[in-house]
Motif scaffolding. Structure first.
Motif, PDB file in Angstrom:
ATOM      1  N   TRP A 165       6.555   7.785   4.321  1.00 38.07           N
ATOM      2  CA  TRP A 165       5.448   8.737   4.118  1.00 38.07           C
ATOM      3  C   TRP A 165       5.978  10.151   3.946  1.00 38.07           C
ATOM      4  CZ3 TRP A 165       3.160  12.972   6.489  1.00 38.07           C
ATOM      5  CH2 TRP A 165       1.865  13.283   6.058  1.00 38.07           C
ATOM      6  N   LEU A 166       6.978  10.528   4.713  1.00 40.74           N
ATOM      7  CA  LEU A 166       7.565  11.861   4.556  1.00 40.74           C
ATOM      8  C   LEU A 166       8.238  12.014   3.194  1.00 40.74           C
ATOM      9  CD1 LEU A 166       9.087  12.389   8.119  1.00 40.74           C
ATOM     10  CD2 LEU A 166       6.998  13.392   7.188  1.00 40.74           C
ATOM     11  N   THR A 167       8.823  10.938   2.693  1.00 40.70           N
ATOM     12  CA  THR A 167       9.424  10.978   1.354  1.00 40.70           C
ATOM     13  C   THR A 167       8.362  11.202   0.281  1.00 40.70           C
ATOM     14  OG1 THR A 167      11.139   9.458   2.124  1.00 40.70           O
ATOM     15  CG2 THR A 167      10.887   9.718  -0.252  1.00 40.70           C
ATOM     16  N   ILE A 168       7.209  10.568   0.444  1.00 39.46           N
ATOM     17  CA  ILE A 168       6.105  10.777  -0.501  1.00 39.46           C
ATOM     18  C   ILE A 168       5.656  12.239  -0.475  1.00 39.46           C
ATOM     19  CG2 ILE A 168       3.717  10.162  -1.011  1.00 39.46           C
ATOM     20  CD1 ILE A 168       4.315   7.382   0.125  1.00 39.46           C
ATOM     21  N   LEU A 203      -4.954   8.812   4.314  1.00 38.50           N
ATOM     22  CA  LEU A 203      -5.206   7.385   4.535  1.00 38.50           C
ATOM     23  C   LEU A 203      -3.900   6.612   4.676  1.00 38.50           C
ATOM     24  CD1 LEU A 203      -8.124   6.833   1.990  1.00 38.50           C
ATOM     25  CD2 LEU A 203      -8.287   6.871   4.491  1.00 38.50           C
ATOM     26  N   ALA A 204      -2.897   6.976   3.888  1.00 42.74           N
ATOM     27  CA  ALA A 204      -1.592   6.331   4.039  1.00 42.74           C
ATOM     28  C   ALA A 204      -0.984   6.642   5.406  1.00 42.74           C
ATOM     29  CB  ALA A 204      -0.657   6.792   2.922  1.00 42.74           C
ATOM     30  N   LEU A 205      -1.211   7.836   5.916  1.00 45.23           N
ATOM     31  CA  LEU A 205      -0.725   8.172   7.253  1.00 45.23           C
ATOM     32  C   LEU A 205      -1.442   7.340   8.317  1.00 45.23           C
ATOM     33  CD1 LEU A 205       1.128   9.993   8.903  1.00 45.23           C
ATOM     34  CD2 LEU A 205      -0.714  11.684   8.983  1.00 45.23           C
ATOM     35  N   ALA A 237       0.823  -1.205   0.000  1.00 44.03           N
ATOM     36  CA  ALA A 237       0.000   0.000   0.000  1.00 44.03           C
ATOM     37  C   ALA A 237       0.860   1.259   0.000  1.00 44.03           C
ATOM     38  CB  ALA A 237      -0.944  -0.006   1.200  1.00 44.03           C
ATOM     39  N   MET A 238       1.932   1.264   0.791  1.00 48.01           N
ATOM     40  CA  MET A 238       2.823   2.423   0.797  1.00 48.01           C
ATOM     41  C   MET A 238       3.515   2.581  -0.567  1.00 48.01           C
ATOM     42  SD  MET A 238       2.333   3.805   3.648  1.00 48.01           S
ATOM     43  CE  MET A 238       3.621   5.040   3.522  1.00 48.01           C
ATOM     44  N   ALA A 239       3.915   1.467  -1.170  1.00 47.74           N
ATOM     45  CA  ALA A 239       4.528   1.547  -2.504  1.00 47.74           C
ATOM     46  C   ALA A 239       3.522   2.029  -3.538  1.00 47.74           C
ATOM     47  CB  ALA A 239       5.085   0.177  -2.895  1.00 47.74           C
ATOM     48  N   LEU A 240       2.262   1.649  -3.397  1.00 44.91           N
ATOM     49  CA  LEU A 240       1.219   2.116  -4.309  1.00 44.91           C
ATOM     50  C   LEU A 240       1.074   3.635  -4.228  1.00 44.91           C
ATOM     51  CD1 LEU A 240      -1.387   2.023  -6.032  1.00 44.91           C
ATOM     52  CD2 LEU A 240      -2.606   1.315  -3.971  1.00 44.91           C
ATOM     53  N   VAL A 241       1.000   4.170  -3.021  1.00 44.52           N
ATOM     54  CA  VAL A 241       0.857   5.624  -2.859  1.00 44.52           C
ATOM     55  C   VAL A 241       2.094   6.335  -3.397  1.00 44.52           C
ATOM     56  CG1 VAL A 241       0.549   7.472  -1.183  1.00 44.52           C
ATOM     57  CG2 VAL A 241      -0.670   5.315  -0.896  1.00 44.52           C
ATOM     58  N   GLY A 269     -12.825  -4.307  15.840  1.00 38.82           N
ATOM     59  CA  GLY A 269     -13.020  -2.950  15.330  1.00 38.82           C
ATOM     60  C   GLY A 269     -11.697  -2.292  14.988  1.00 38.82           C
ATOM     61  N   SER A 270     -10.701  -2.482  15.830  1.00 37.95           N
ATOM     62  CA  SER A 270      -9.382  -1.904  15.567  1.00 37.95           C
ATOM     63  C   SER A 270      -8.710  -2.605  14.395  1.00 37.95           C
ATOM     64  CB  SER A 270      -8.522  -2.018  16.826  1.00 37.95           C
ATOM     65  OG  SER A 270      -7.198  -1.609  16.558  1.00 37.95           O
ATOM     66  N   ILE A 271      -8.846  -3.927  14.328  1.00 37.19           N
ATOM     67  CA  ILE A 271      -8.155  -4.693  13.283  1.00 37.19           C
ATOM     68  C   ILE A 271      -8.655  -4.311  11.895  1.00 37.19           C
ATOM     69  CG2 ILE A 271      -7.874  -7.006  12.325  1.00 37.19           C
ATOM     70  CD1 ILE A 271      -7.780  -8.042  15.210  1.00 37.19           C
ATOM     71  N   TYR A 272      -9.972  -4.252  11.715  1.00 37.45           N
ATOM     72  CA  TYR A 272     -10.510  -4.012  10.371  1.00 37.45           C
ATOM     73  C   TYR A 272     -10.646  -2.528  10.046  1.00 37.45           C
ATOM     74  CZ  TYR A 272     -11.427  -8.965   9.915  1.00 37.45           C
ATOM     75  OH  TYR A 272     -11.259 -10.321   9.816  1.00 37.45           O
ATOM     76  N   ALA A 273     -10.951  -1.704  11.024  1.00 40.83           N
ATOM     77  CA  ALA A 273     -11.073  -0.268  10.758  1.00 40.83           C
ATOM     78  C   ALA A 273      -9.711   0.371  10.520  1.00 40.83           C
ATOM     79  CB  ALA A 273     -11.790   0.419  11.914  1.00 40.83           C
ATOM     80  N   GLY A 274      -8.694  -0.071  11.250  1.00 40.29           N
ATOM     81  CA  GLY A 274      -7.369   0.519  11.087  1.00 40.29           C
ATOM     82  C   GLY A 274      -6.428  -0.282  10.222  1.00 40.29           C
ATOM     83  N   GLY A 275      -6.651  -1.596  10.118  1.00 42.60           N
ATOM     84  CA  GLY A 275      -5.725  -2.442   9.374  1.00 42.60           C
ATOM     85  C   GLY A 275      -6.105  -2.665   7.926  1.00 42.60           C
ATOM     86  N   TYR A 276      -7.395  -2.832   7.634  1.00 40.75           N
ATOM     87  CA  TYR A 276      -7.843  -3.145   6.275  1.00 40.75           C
ATOM     88  C   TYR A 276      -8.680  -2.036   5.640  1.00 40.75           C
ATOM     89  CZ  TYR A 276      -6.316  -7.956   7.051  1.00 40.75           C
ATOM     90  OH  TYR A 276      -5.560  -9.077   7.292  1.00 40.75           O
ATOM     91  N   GLY A 277      -9.384  -1.252   6.442  1.00 39.87           N
ATOM     92  CA  GLY A 277     -10.265  -0.222   5.892  1.00 39.87           C
ATOM     93  C   GLY A 277      -9.554   0.872   5.113  1.00 39.87           C
ATOM     94  N   PRO A 278      -8.493   1.502   5.656  1.00 43.12           N
ATOM     95  CA  PRO A 278      -7.832   2.577   4.900  1.00 43.12           C
ATOM     96  C   PRO A 278      -7.249   2.123   3.565  1.00 43.12           C
ATOM     97  CG  PRO A 278      -7.206   2.646   7.210  1.00 43.12           C
ATOM     98  CD  PRO A 278      -7.960   1.372   7.014  1.00 43.12           C
ATOM     99  N   ILE A 279      -6.690   0.931   3.534  1.00 46.17           N
ATOM    100  CA  ILE A 279      -6.096   0.446   2.282  1.00 46.17           C
ATOM    101  C   ILE A 279      -7.182   0.167   1.250  1.00 46.17           C
ATOM    102  CG2 ILE A 279      -4.676  -1.365   1.259  1.00 46.17           C
ATOM    103  CD1 ILE A 279      -3.238  -1.624   3.890  1.00 46.17           C
ATOM    104  N   LEU A 280      -8.318  -0.335   1.694  1.00 43.62           N
ATOM    105  CA  LEU A 280      -9.432  -0.550   0.761  1.00 43.62           C
ATOM    106  C   LEU A 280      -9.912   0.772   0.181  1.00 43.62           C
ATOM    107  CD1 LEU A 280     -11.464  -2.509  -0.521  1.00 43.62           C
ATOM    108  CD2 LEU A 280     -12.900  -2.205   1.514  1.00 43.62           C
TER     109      LEU A 280
END
Length: 549
Positions: free
Chosen positions: A269-272, A311-313, A173-177, A338-349
Motif C-alpha cells: 500500500w505504501l508503494t502504491i 478502501l485498499a487500506l 484487490a491490491m494488484a488491481l489498485v 458483520g466483521s467478515i462481510y463488512a471488512g473482508g468483502y465489502g471494501p473490495i466490492l
C-alpha cells in the motif's frame, strides 16, 4: 479413564456390552473393537469413518463387521443454509454483476484506435481489468462455498476453500489498485510527452524509478502469497467443537506467518501511495514548499483514487486484524458475520464499483489523445490565422469531383481546386474561369487547343487536360462556344493593331550566334549592317495587350 475434552463416554445400556445412543441400542464390544468413539458434537467416528448420531440421522443397527445400517456420513450437507451462506450468496451475486461492467470496460478501454507504441503498450491499460476479473472469480468461488460451510454438520473442506480464495481475492484487490495507479501515471506521461516526445529523457532517475517500482510492489505481493498459500491447511478445519477450535484452529489461524504476510501488504500500500506521488510530482505542475506540495498532492489526485486508496487500506488493516483476532476471522466457521462481510468483502466490492463507474464515464485513451491533438491543431490554426472549412464543405466538393462534366482547369476557391465543366455550361462561365486560353496565332478551325509554349506548369497541365477531355467527351456546342470565345479574345487583342511578330526562342538565338561566329565574315557583315541602318529606322514593338507579354 481421563478422556479428551471433545470425547464423551458411551451411554450405559441394558448390560455391560450394550450402549444406547438416542434410544438406539448398539453392541458396545463391537464399537470398541472397531475403535469407534463418541464426540461432543454428536458424531461417531473411528478416524476413517464418521457418522451422525442425532435424530433423524441415527443409525438403526451395527453389524459385526463394524458397518452401520442406514447411517449418514458426517460430511454430507444435511443442514439448511444459515445467515453466513445467505449473506455470501447475496455478495456473490453482486460480484457477478460487477463482472459485466468489467468486461464492458475492458472492451472499451483495451481497444486500440492508434498504432501501438513501444513505450505505451496496450497491455498496460488492460492489467487493471484483468486483475478485476481475477478478484471477481476468486470472490465468486469463495462466497458460494460458504453455502457448504453452513450445511456441513462437521466443519471440513468448505471452510478451507472459502479462506483460501479469500486470501487470493485480497492479493488481487491490491494488484488491481496498484495497476490502476500505475497506469494513471503512465497515461499522464503519455499526455505530457505527446506534444514533444523529447521533453523527457529516457535514462534519468524518473525512468529508473518507474522501471523498478513494479518489481518492488510485486515482490512484496508474492511474499504475501508464499507466506499464506503454501501451508498446512488441515489445522483450520479442526473446528468440530469449541475445544477443538481453541486448541487447533485458533493457533494455526493466528500464527506468525499470517501476521508477517499481512504486514507485507502494508509495504504494497505504501508503494502504491509513492507511485501516485511520483506521477503527480513529474507530470503535474510543480509546487514549492511542503505545504503547497501537500495541497497539490490532494488537488491533483483523482477522485477515484481518493476513494479506492482508503478502501485498499481497509483491506490491509482487516487482514492484520484477523491475524490477531480469531473470533472475527474469516477462517472461523462461526465467526462474527458483520466483521467478515463488512471488512473482508465489502471494501473490495466498493473498489470494483468505483472502477466500473470511472471506466464507463471516461473515454478511451486513444480517442482522448486524438481529441487533444485536434484541439492543439485548432489552437495553432487560430494563432496562424488559418480558417478550416467545415466537414460539409469537403463532402459537397467531393461529390462534385466525381462528375466528368466538372473536369477543367478552374481557379482556386477556399483552398480547393474547382474544375469547370467540359463541353457544358455557358461560354461566359468558361470565359470567367480562365479555361481554354490559347495562342493568338492559332487558327480557330478546330476545337483542339494548340500546344502551350509558356513556362507555367499548371497552365500546361490544364491545357493537356482540356485537350484530353475534348477528345473523350466531344460536344459540338462546347466547341462552338470555345471558338466564339477565342474569336472574341482575338478581336480584342487586334483592336489596336496586328499582333507582334513571334519572339525567337533561346535555342534559335544560340543557333544564330553560333552561325555568326562560325561563318567567316558574318560578324563583319552583321556589324556593317548595324552601322548602315539608321537609328530612326528601328521601331520598338508596341505592347497591345497582356497577351503580348
Amino acid at each position: 479413564m481421563i478422556l479428551p475434552r471433545d470425547l464423551i463416554p458411551f451411554p450405559t445400556g441394558r448390560n455391560g456390552s450394550d450402549t444406547a445412543i438416542h434410544n438406539v441400542h448398539f453392541n458396545l464390544t463391537t464399537l470398541r473393537e472397531w475403535n469407534y468413539t463418541l464426540y461432543t458434537n454428536g458424531t461417531l467416528s473411528n478416524g476413517s469413518r464418521c457418522y451422525l448420531t442425532p435424530p433423524p440421522y441415527t443409525p438403526v443397527e451395527l453389524l459385526s463387521n463394524g458397518t452401520f445400517v442406514n447411517a449418514t456420513s458426517c460430511y454430507n450437507p444435511v443442514d439448511p443454509i444459515g445467515p453466513r451462506a445467505a449473506t455470501g450468496v447475496a455478495f456473490g451475486v453482486a460480484y457477478g454483476l460487477c463482472l459485466i461492467g468489467i468486461l464492458v470496460n475492458l472492451n472499451k478501454h483495451g481497444r486500440l484506435h492508434l498504432p501501438a507504441e513501444k513505450r505505451f503498450r496496450p497491455i498496460g491499460r488492460r492489467w487493471q481489468w484483468y486483475w478485476a476479473i481475477w478478484v471477481v472469480a476468486t470472490a465468486f468461488v469463495g462466497l458460494f462455498t460458504t453455502v457448504d460451510v453452513d450445511r456441513f454438520r462437521v466443519v471440513g473442506l468448505p471452510i478451507i476453500l472459502t479462506s483460501f480464495f479469500w486470501f487470493l481475492m485480497q492479493q488481487g484487490a491490491m494488484a488491481l489498485v496498484w495497476e490502476a495507479v500505475r497506469h494513471w501515471g503512465s497515461w499522464q506521461e503519455r499526455q505530457f510527452i505527446d506534444p514533444d516526445p523529447f521533453v523527457l529523457p529516457d535514462d534519468d532517475r524518473r525512468s529508473k524509478v518507474e522501471f523498478w517500482l513494479p518489481l518492488w510492489f510485486y515482490l512484496w505481493l508474492w511474499l504475501n502469497f508464499f507466506l499464506i498459500i503454501p501451508r498446512n491447511w488441515g489445522q483450520i478445519q479442526l473446528q468440530r467443537d469449541p475445544d477443538q477450535a481453541a486448541s487447533h484452529a485458533r493457533p494455526a489461524a493466528t500464527d506468525a506467518r499470517f501476521k508477517a504476510a499481512a504486514f507485507c501488504l502494508v509495504v504494497c500500500w505504501l508503494t502504491i501511495l509513492f507511485s501516485l506521488r511520483h506521477s503527480i510530482h513529474h507530470y503535474k505542475p510543480r509546487n514549492r514548499g511542503w505545504i503547497n506540495k501537500t495541497c497539490g498532492l490532494f488537488r491533483y489526485t483523482p477522485l477515484r483514487f481518493k476513494l479506492i486508496l482508503p478502501l485498499a487500506l481497509v483491506v490491509v488493516g482487516f487482514q492484520i486484524f484477523v491475524s490477531f483476532s480469531f473470533a472475527n476471522s474469516i477462517l472461523n466457521a462461526v465467526g462474527n458475520l458483520g466483521s467478515i462481510y463488512a471488512g473482508g468483502y465489502g471494501p473490495i466490492l466498493l473498489i470494483l464499483v468505483i472502477q466500473i463507474a470511472w471506466g464507463l464515464r471516461t473515454p478511451n485513451e486513444d480517442k482522448e489523445l486524438v481529441r487533444q491533438r485536434r484541439k492543439r491543431g485548432e489552437q495553432t490554426d487560430r494563432e496562424m490565422g488559418i480558417v478550416r472549412k467545415p466537414a460539409w464543405w469537403r463532402r459537397v466538393n467531393a461529390a462534385g469531383r466525381h462528375d466528368p462534366s466538372d473536369i477543367s482547369g478552374g481557379g482556386r476557391h477556399g483552398g480547393t481546386v474547382e474544375m469547370a465543366p467540359i463541353g457544358g455550361g455557358s461560354p461566359r462561365a468558361r470565359q470567367d474561369s480562365g479555361a481554354g486560353l490559347v495562342d493568338m496565332s492559332a487558327k480557330p478551325t478546330t476545337s483542339t487547343p494548340s500546344p502551350y509554349a509558356g513556362k507555367s506548369e499548371r497552365r500546361r497541365v490544364e491545357r493537356a487536360r482540356t485537350a484530353a477531355a475534348g477528345i473523350l467527351f466531344p460536344n459540338p456546342e462546347a466547341q462552338a462556344a470555345e471558338l466564339e470565345i477565342q474569336a472574341a479574345r482575338r478581336a480584342e487583342a487586334m483592336r489596336e493593331g496586328p499582333a507582334p511578330p513571334p519572339y525567337p526562342s533561346d535555342s534559335s538565338r544560340r543557333r544564330e550566334s553560333r552561325t555568326a561566329t562560325d561563318v567567316p565574315g558574318s560578324a563583319e557583315r552583321a556589324a556593317g549592317n548595324e552601322a548602315v541602318t539608321p537609328p530612326a529606322a528601328v521601331h520598338p514593338t508596341p505592347i497591345r495587350s497582356m497577351l503580348d507579354i
